[in-house]
Design a protein around this motif. Structure first.
Motif, short mmCIF file in Angstrom:
data_model
loop_
_atom_site.label_atom_id
_atom_site.label_comp_id
_atom_site.label_asym_id
_atom_site.label_seq_id
_atom_site.Cartn_x
_atom_site.Cartn_y
_atom_site.Cartn_z
N LYS A 132 -115.64 -33.90 -34.39
CA LYS A 132 -115.59 -33.84 -35.86
C LYS A 132 -116.44 -34.95 -36.47
CE LYS A 132 -112.62 -33.40 -39.81
NZ LYS A 132 -111.30 -33.26 -40.36
N SER A 137 -117.35 -30.74 -36.80
CA SER A 137 -116.26 -29.80 -36.59
C SER A 137 -115.53 -30.14 -35.28
CB SER A 137 -116.78 -28.37 -36.52
OG SER A 137 -115.76 -27.49 -36.11
N SER A 139 -113.84 -28.19 -33.58
CA SER A 139 -113.96 -27.07 -32.64
C SER A 139 -115.22 -27.15 -31.77
CB SER A 139 -113.94 -25.74 -33.38
OG SER A 139 -115.07 -25.63 -34.21
#
Length: 169
Positions: A132, A137, A139
């Protein structure tokens, strides 16, 4: 241009073991096969540590024929390789630097005006948090995991003081 990276000397994989244990297990040294004009002989402890570093690189499948390691001052490693690409050189820097007892790694990366991005893991951090912060992000943690293979075998197994390679888009 030669660059130097700092690592947390007291964190990382233990590959050196105890000198006494290695000496007890080591077979008698064979006579030197190098000509007299070759480099001056290293002390046995330095030779043992370089062999342990090379064994770790072999275990990670990063031990190409042209990779040469020089240990200076007991905790600084210089990596030389003529044929390795930038990604492989960055992985070599991390593989060696993330070994307990290594404080600095020197290497000559191909010049493309992009400095590698490395991150030293802090206590409690996860790959998702690091993704992040750097990639925008959580993910995208798998991109960091893949960029650090084969040194990482599980995305949940990172430790404080470990330095990770952050892939750049």
């Amino acid at each position: 241009m030669m660059a130097i990276w700092d690592f947390v000397k007291d964190a990382g994989k233990s590959v050196f073991g105890k000198a006494e244990a290695a000496e007890a297990k080591a077979p008698a040294a064979a006579p030197a096969q190098a000509p007299a004009a070759a480099k001056p002989a290293q002390d046995p402890e330095t030779t043992r540590k370089v062999a342990a570093l090379k064994a770790e690189l072999k275990a990670l499948n990063l031990d190409k024929d042209d990779v040469h390691l020089t240990l200076r001052g007991g905790d600084t490693v210089k990596i030389e390789s003529k044929g390795a690409d930038r990604e492989t050189l960055e992985k070599l820097v991390l593989a060696v630097g993330n070994i307990e007892g290594i404080a600095k790694v020197e290497a000559d990366l191909p010049s493309d005006d992009k400095a590698p991005v490395f991150h030293t893991v802090k206590k409690g951090e996860t790959l998702s948090e690091i993704a992040k912060a750097y990639l925008g992000s959580a993910s995208k943690y798998n991109a960091i995991f893949e960029a650090n293979r084969p040194m990482l075998s599980d995305p949940d197994r990172i430790y404080p003081g470990q330095t990770l390679r952050i892939p750049q888009a």
